[in-house]
Design a protein around this motif. Structure first.
Motif, PDB file in Angstrom:
ATOM      1  N   LYS A   6      37.371  41.739  42.391  1.00 37.85           N
ATOM      2  CA  LYS A   6      37.392  42.438  41.104  1.00 37.85           C
ATOM      3  C   LYS A   6      36.382  43.586  41.081  1.00 37.85           C
ATOM      4  CE  LYS A   6      38.930  38.350  38.543  1.00 37.85           C
ATOM      5  NZ  LYS A   6      38.617  37.380  37.467  1.00 37.85           N
ATOM      6  N   GLU A   7      35.216  43.348  41.662  1.00 33.84           N
ATOM      7  CA  GLU A   7      34.204  44.406  41.714  1.00 33.84           C
ATOM      8  C   GLU A   7      34.721  45.605  42.506  1.00 33.84           C
ATOM      9  OE1 GLU A   7      30.763  42.623  43.421  1.00 33.84           O
ATOM     10  OE2 GLU A   7      30.380  41.295  41.702  1.00 33.84           O
ATOM     11  N   ARG A   8      35.357  45.353  43.629  1.00 39.31           N
ATOM     12  CA  ARG A   8      35.806  46.438  44.494  1.00 39.31           C
ATOM     13  C   ARG A   8      36.979  47.211  43.902  1.00 39.31           C
ATOM     14  NH1 ARG A   8      35.401  43.653  50.556  1.00 39.31           N
ATOM     15  NH2 ARG A   8      33.116  43.809  50.726  1.00 39.31           N
ATOM     16  N   LEU A   9      37.773  46.550  43.079  1.00 37.74           N
ATOM     17  CA  LEU A   9      38.938  47.213  42.490  1.00 37.74           C
ATOM     18  C   LEU A   9      38.709  47.628  41.039  1.00 37.74           C
ATOM     19  CD1 LEU A   9      41.897  45.058  43.889  1.00 37.74           C
ATOM     20  CD2 LEU A   9      41.053  47.266  44.720  1.00 37.74           C
ATOM     21  N   ALA A  10      37.474  47.469  40.564  1.00 37.76           N
ATOM     22  CA  ALA A  10      37.179  47.747  39.154  1.00 37.76           C
ATOM     23  C   ALA A  10      37.494  49.186  38.755  1.00 37.76           C
ATOM     24  CB  ALA A  10      35.709  47.438  38.856  1.00 37.76           C
ATOM     25  N   SER A  11      37.280  50.132  39.655  1.00 37.25           N
ATOM     26  CA  SER A  11      37.513  51.540  39.329  1.00 37.25           C
ATOM     27  C   SER A  11      38.898  52.028  39.741  1.00 37.25           C
ATOM     28  CB  SER A  11      36.444  52.413  40.002  1.00 37.25           C
ATOM     29  OG  SER A  11      36.496  52.259  41.410  1.00 37.25           O
ATOM     30  N   SER A  12      39.707  51.131  40.273  1.00 40.19           N
ATOM     31  CA  SER A  12      41.042  51.527  40.717  1.00 40.19           C
ATOM     32  C   SER A  12      41.958  51.778  39.523  1.00 40.19           C
ATOM     33  CB  SER A  12      41.658  50.445  41.606  1.00 40.19           C
ATOM     34  OG  SER A  12      43.019  50.734  41.868  1.00 40.19           O
ATOM     35  N   PRO A  13      42.746  52.838  39.567  1.00 38.48           N
ATOM     36  CA  PRO A  13      43.691  53.102  38.486  1.00 38.48           C
ATOM     37  C   PRO A  13      44.952  52.243  38.593  1.00 38.48           C
ATOM     38  CG  PRO A  13      43.901  54.797  40.149  1.00 38.48           C
ATOM     39  CD  PRO A  13      42.760  53.915  40.586  1.00 38.48           C
ATOM     40  N   HIS A  14      45.016  51.416  39.626  1.00 38.67           N
ATOM     41  CA  HIS A  14      46.243  50.658  39.885  1.00 38.67           C
ATOM     42  C   HIS A  14      46.205  49.232  39.337  1.00 38.67           C
ATOM     43  CE1 HIS A  14      47.570  53.870  42.534  1.00 38.67           C
ATOM     44  NE2 HIS A  14      46.404  53.805  43.167  1.00 38.67           N
ATOM     45  N   PHE A  15      44.996  48.709  39.008  1.00 40.00           N
ATOM     46  CA  PHE A  15      44.896  47.295  38.664  1.00 40.00           C
ATOM     47  C   PHE A  15      44.066  47.078  37.409  1.00 40.00           C
ATOM     48  CE2 PHE A  15      45.030  47.829  43.294  1.00 40.00           C
ATOM     49  CZ  PHE A  15      46.280  47.263  43.553  1.00 40.00           C
ATOM     50  N   ASN A  16      44.547  46.183  36.567  1.00 40.50           N
ATOM     51  CA  ASN A  16      43.818  45.780  35.369  1.00 40.50           C
ATOM     52  C   ASN A  16      43.645  44.272  35.419  1.00 40.50           C
ATOM     53  OD1 ASN A  16      42.701  45.638  32.742  1.00 40.50           O
ATOM     54  ND2 ASN A  16      44.732  45.136  31.913  1.00 40.50           N
ATOM     55  N   LEU A  56      50.957  47.037  45.697  1.00 42.12           N
ATOM     56  CA  LEU A  56      50.826  45.662  46.165  1.00 42.12           C
ATOM     57  C   LEU A  56      50.129  45.630  47.520  1.00 42.12           C
ATOM     58  CD1 LEU A  56      51.516  42.678  45.654  1.00 42.12           C
ATOM     59  CD2 LEU A  56      53.650  43.053  46.913  1.00 42.12           C
ATOM     60  N   MET A  57      50.437  46.565  48.395  1.00 41.86           N
ATOM     61  CA  MET A  57      49.786  46.616  49.699  1.00 41.86           C
ATOM     62  C   MET A  57      48.285  46.915  49.559  1.00 41.86           C
ATOM     63  SD  MET A  57      51.890  45.755  52.016  1.00 41.86           S
ATOM     64  CE  MET A  57      52.759  44.675  50.882  1.00 41.86           C
ATOM     65  N   ARG A  58      47.943  47.778  48.621  1.00 41.38           N
ATOM     66  CA  ARG A  58      46.510  48.042  48.366  1.00 41.38           C
ATOM     67  C   ARG A  58      45.818  46.758  47.908  1.00 41.38           C
ATOM     68  NH1 ARG A  58      48.670  52.532  45.450  1.00 41.38           N
ATOM     69  NH2 ARG A  58      48.554  54.476  46.645  1.00 41.38           N
ATOM     70  N   PHE A  59      46.484  46.038  47.033  1.00 41.16           N
ATOM     71  CA  PHE A  59      45.928  44.774  46.547  1.00 41.16           C
ATOM     72  C   PHE A  59      45.761  43.791  47.704  1.00 41.16           C
ATOM     73  CE2 PHE A  59      46.421  40.478  44.800  1.00 41.16           C
ATOM     74  CZ  PHE A  59      45.436  40.486  43.840  1.00 41.16           C
ATOM     75  N   TRP A  60      46.752  43.693  48.542  1.00 38.38           N
ATOM     76  CA  TRP A  60      46.708  42.770  49.672  1.00 38.38           C
ATOM     77  C   TRP A  60      45.579  43.120  50.638  1.00 38.38           C
ATOM     78  CZ3 TRP A  60      47.478  38.265  51.466  1.00 38.38           C
ATOM     79  CH2 TRP A  60      47.655  38.010  52.830  1.00 38.38           C
TER      80      TRP A  60
END
Length: 284
Positions: free
Chosen positions: A16-26, A223-227
């Motif tokens: 969650k910390e690493r993807l916190a600033s991503s525009p792709h995930f909430n 989804l691949m970014r998430f994976w």
């Protein structure tokens, strides 16, 4: 933006910390995270969600448009979850559970399914030979408890019924009570867990990650970014390095869980391993 419901553990907090600033995930906070499982199955509330393994397998058998993302969020020995009153001398080990009363949060709870499979396989204690008491509905609304399971009265509590002598043993979840009046049913539950791992080659998976089929079909890049982020977070968290990740790593646990719940008549139709993995891109 994809909505994601995953609990808070060391490896998922890093994710969650690493993807916190991503525009792709909430990331949506759900507490306890188990509430998200029924929401995901019944309403498709999230795009990606943590889910109990048995919930997913049942959902797949009932035709829910979900895809298993092969990353274990939680895995542990199951034997430590089977407890009794220390003063109960009638139960000296798992073989003594035949004909006894066992309480479990929900009959479809993944820990319960694992333990029923283990008890039947190792001790001949079949699900039908036990009087089960449940406290909650299954996450998959279409599934009904078997006839040998009884719903506890409204307001009843698992441990209260155990202490009152209304149950002989109970199956608890991840938060095992530390009350000195309670004891493991297994004489050495931790050793029993090691024996299971030695026999089968893995520690049983409790929770996995699932995604909507529409996400897999229409938002493959996200989804691949998430994976990729999941794999990195698990790798970089010491406590998560033992969690199986990737289809090859998680398949043995999924296959045995499927075998156990099939034997326990927990599915509306036969479910093959090909059915389980349907929709998953080859890269996984």
């Amino acid at each position: 933006m994809l909505s994601v419901a995953i609990g808070n553990y060391p490896h998922t907090r890093l994710l969650k910390e690493r993807l916190a600033s991503s525009p792709h995930f909430n990331f949506v906070e759900v507490s306890p995270i188990t509430k998200a499982f029924a929401q995901m199955v019944r309403q498709g509330t999230y795009d990606i969600s943590e889910m109990a393994l048995v919930t997913f397998l049942q959902a797949k058998a009932y035709g829910k448009p979900l895809v298993l993302i092969p990353a274990a969020v939680a895995a542990r020995s199951q034997e430590i979850s089977l407890i009794k009153l220390r003063s109960n001398t009638h139960i000296k080990g798992p073989a003594d559970l035949k004909g006894k009363r066992i309480g479990v949060r929900a009959y479809s709870q993944t820990t319960g399914a694992w333990l029923r499979g283990i008890l039947s396989e190792n001790f001949g204690v079949t699900p039908q030979s036990v009087h089960w008491t449940t406290f909650e509905d299954p996450h998959v609304a279409e599934y009904s408890d078997p006839p040998f399971a009884t719903r506890a009265k409204p307001g009843s509590a698992l441990l209260d019924m155990l202490r009152a002598g209304e149950l002989d043993a109970v199956i608890v979840g991840n938060d095992k009570p530390t009350d000195p009046d309670l004891a493991d049913v297994y004489p050495d539950a931790e050793e029993a867990g090691r024996e299971f791992a030695s026999k089968h080659g893995f520690v049983p998976v409790n929770h996995v990650i699932v995604a909507k089929q529409t996400v897999v079909d229409a938002q493959r890049d996200a989804l691949m970014r998430f994976w990729d982020a999941v794999r990195a977070a698990w790798k970089d968290t010491p406590s998560a390095k033992a969690l199986p990740i990737g289809r090859k790593a998680i398949e043995p646990s999924v296959a045995l869980a499927l075998k156990y719940i099939s034997e326990q008549s927990m599915l509306p139709r036969p479910l093959t391993e090909a059915d389980v993995w349907a929709g998953l891109p080859d890269r996984f």
